[in-house]
Write an enzyme that holds these catalytic residues in place. Structure first.
Site, PDB file in Angstrom:
ATOM      1  N   SER A  71      37.818  35.722  31.824  1.00 32.41           N
ATOM      2  CA  SER A  71      36.610  36.402  31.387  1.00 32.41           C
ATOM      3  C   SER A  71      35.572  35.412  30.869  1.00 32.41           C
ATOM      4  O   SER A  71      35.911  34.393  30.255  1.00 32.41           O
ATOM      5  CB  SER A  71      36.954  37.399  30.281  1.00 32.41           C
ATOM      6  OG  SER A  71      35.790  37.925  29.683  1.00 32.41           O
TER       7      SER A  71
ATOM      8  N   HIS B 282      35.523  49.728  33.909  1.00 33.50           N
ATOM      9  CA  HIS B 282      35.609  48.828  32.758  1.00 33.50           C
ATOM     10  C   HIS B 282      36.649  49.320  31.742  1.00 33.50           C
ATOM     11  O   HIS B 282      36.486  49.170  30.526  1.00 33.50           O
ATOM     12  CB  HIS B 282      34.246  48.676  32.072  1.00 33.50           C
ATOM     13  CG  HIS B 282      33.979  47.296  31.557  1.00 33.50           C
ATOM     14  ND1 HIS B 282      33.226  46.381  32.240  1.00 33.50           N
ATOM     15  CD2 HIS B 282      34.373  46.660  30.422  1.00 33.50           C
ATOM     16  CE1 HIS B 282      33.145  45.264  31.559  1.00 33.50           C
ATOM     17  NE2 HIS B 282      33.842  45.394  30.441  1.00 33.50           N
TER      18      HIS B 282
ATOM     19  N   TYR C  66      29.880  37.658  33.559  1.00 35.10           N
ATOM     20  CA  TYR C  66      28.939  38.677  33.117  1.00 35.10           C
ATOM     21  C   TYR C  66      27.527  38.176  33.418  1.00 35.10           C
ATOM     22  O   TYR C  66      27.271  36.971  33.454  1.00 35.10           O
ATOM     23  CB  TYR C  66      29.087  38.949  31.623  1.00 35.10           C
ATOM     24  CG  TYR C  66      30.289  39.770  31.250  1.00 35.10           C
ATOM     25  CD1 TYR C  66      30.538  40.995  31.861  1.00 35.10           C
ATOM     26  CD2 TYR C  66      31.180  39.334  30.269  1.00 35.10           C
ATOM     27  CE1 TYR C  66      31.634  41.767  31.519  1.00 35.10           C
ATOM     28  CE2 TYR C  66      32.289  40.095  29.910  1.00 35.10           C
ATOM     29  CZ  TYR C  66      32.509  41.304  30.537  1.00 35.10           C
ATOM     30  OH  TYR C  66      33.597  42.069  30.186  1.00 35.10           O
TER      31      TYR C  66
ATOM     32  N   LYS D  64      33.058  43.683  40.758  1.00 35.50           N
ATOM     33  CA  LYS D  64      33.884  44.593  39.971  1.00 35.50           C
ATOM     34  C   LYS D  64      33.007  45.590  39.218  1.00 35.50           C
ATOM     35  O   LYS D  64      31.984  45.219  38.643  1.00 35.50           O
ATOM     36  CB  LYS D  64      34.720  43.792  38.970  1.00 35.50           C
ATOM     37  CG  LYS D  64      35.570  44.600  38.009  1.00 35.50           C
ATOM     38  CD  LYS D  64      36.383  43.667  37.121  1.00 35.50           C
ATOM     39  CE  LYS D  64      37.201  44.411  36.087  1.00 35.50           C
ATOM     40  NZ  LYS D  64      36.352  44.986  35.014  1.00 35.50           N
TER      41      LYS D  64
ATOM     42  N   THR E  29      30.796  41.166  37.382  1.00 35.42           N
ATOM     43  CA  THR E  29      30.951  42.498  36.799  1.00 35.42           C
ATOM     44  C   THR E  29      29.590  43.164  36.743  1.00 35.42           C
ATOM     45  O   THR E  29      28.654  42.630  36.133  1.00 35.42           O
ATOM     46  CB  THR E  29      31.561  42.404  35.395  1.00 35.42           C
ATOM     47  OG1 THR E  29      32.905  41.910  35.514  1.00 35.42           O
ATOM     48  CG2 THR E  29      31.599  43.756  34.714  1.00 35.42           C
TER      49      THR E  29
END
Length: 394
Positions: free
Chosen positions: A117, A287, A140, A263, A166
């Site tokens: 992440s 999520h 992100y 995603k 994402t």
């Protein structure tokens, strides 16, 4: 050595992945536990994810020689011993120091892909060094585009095989457990949460002696940022760009020369547009229920996206996967594989690397058992005919 032995004994106490939840709760302050366990608003999407997988039934075949079963398959262009990858989970170190590395090593041990992440408490380079294997970096969409590009370039230099974008976090979801606890990151000590921290002295001692973790990939940006947290959200999402659009994604596609995974998709029309753009894989995800509470269960969104994509790119799914049989169900519904986040996360929170490995072993064993009980010997042979329908029961 003593600590490892204790963690191994704790991991051995888990016989299903949800056994790790109470173990983790016994180790963590309530606010930290709720950060990992919680979701948005009324947490309906979180509940739907889990409940809908439970409602899918299979029609087992009988009198099949199932002495040997083979779970191996392809996952986004590479071999995997089972149709499962580890989803990105942020802030793991706030629950257990070294938790990100523990999960990454568990994935490498099991031979499956691991996704780091953006908001991890280990850096891109630390993971690549500590847990070489199939690595994907989840990005992100930061408001600081120069910083975003630096992260992508670092992932490329560290030889990550895939970049995961994402797309369901233009702003942070309203995670009310965090708001009630006054919890934000970087971790701050308030009169409300200090008492809760003190109630878990072992956790508090680690924070004092080893230091409070930071989100390693964001620390430079956080130092420069003067952003404040809005009252309507937790701290999650404060650095992200709500204006990010299809043209911006196309620029990332054009610049990233390896596998690009998107995603956070639940609509077939979005999935089709992604395929036409040249995306390499689509992940059906809401999520983990932590964004839009009215989002559909991923189990319900999966079939429409599989039909729309029509085999042009792999489709994977996450959200609510708690049993190995869920992996079998997902394959029967057309997914190439699943991603699990909370399963390995809570394994690591409760018992470090042994816990994360144990969680994956449980899922693998349950998937193999479900295949045997369903009369299936190869994961590649699972298709929609395994799903129970009225014709099966007539």
């Amino acid at each position: 050595m003593k600590q490892n032995s204790l963690l191994e004994k704790r991991a051995a106490r888990a016989h299903c992945v949800e056994d790790f939840w109470p173990l983790a709760r016994g180790c963590l302050p309530r606010s930290i536990y709720d950060f990992f366990d919680g979701a948005a608003e009324d947490e309906l999407a979180l509940t739907r994810n889990r409940d809908r997988w439970r409602q899918i039934t299979l029609g087992p075949k009988v009198l099949v020689d199932v002495k040997k079963v083979d779970l191996s398959c392809e996952i986004i262009g590479g071999h995997s011993p089972m149709p499962l990858a580890v989803a990105p989970t942020g802030g793991v170190g706030f629950g257990r120091h070294g938790g990100d590395i523990a999960i990454a090593r568990a994935a490498a041990t099991m031979g499956i892909p691991y996704t780091l992440s953006t908001s991890a408490t280990a850096s891109i380079e630390q993971i690549a060094l500590a847990a070489p294997g199939r690595l994907w970096f989840q990005a992100y969409i930061l408001s600081d585009k120069d910083e975003l590009q630096r992260l992508i370039d670092r992932a490329f230099s560290a030889d990550y095989e895939g970049l995961m974008i994402t797309v369901d976090l233009p702003v942070g979801g309203k995670r009310e457990r965090d708001l009630h606890h006054q919890l934000s990151f970087p971790l701050k000590f308030t009169p409300r949460n200090v008492l809760g921290f003190a109630a878990r002295p072992a956790w508090a001692l680690r924070m004092l002696t080893q230091g409070v973790p930071v989100m390693e990939n964001l620390k430079e940006m956080q130092r420069r940022s003067a952003s404040t947290v809005r009252k309507s959200t937790s701290s999650v999402g404060k650095h992200y760009d709500p204006s990010f659009n299809w043209n911006d994604l196309q620029k990332i596609r054009d610049g990233w020369k390896r596998k690009l995974i998107v995603k956070g998709v639940v609509r077939p029309d979005d999935a089709v547009r992604l395929v036409e753009m040249g995306i390499d894989a689509v992940i059906v995800s809401n999520h983990g229920g932590r964004q839009l509470d009215a989002a559909p269960a991923t189990c319900d969104a999966l079939p429409g996206i599989v039909r729309a994509v029509n085999g042009r790119v792999p489709v994977l799914v996450d959200g609510g996967i708690r049993r190995g049989v869920d992996v079998v169900k997902a394959r029967a519904m057309g997914a190439q594989g699943v991603l699990v986040g909370r399963a390995t996360l809570f394994g690591a929170l409760a018992a470090g690397e042994p816990g994360a490995i144990r969680a994956l072993e449980i899922l693998q064993d349950e998937a193999a058992r479900a295949m045997r009980l369903s009369g299936i010997t190869r994961i590649e042979d699972i298709d929609s005919s395994l799903l129970f329908t009225s014709e099966c029961g007539s």
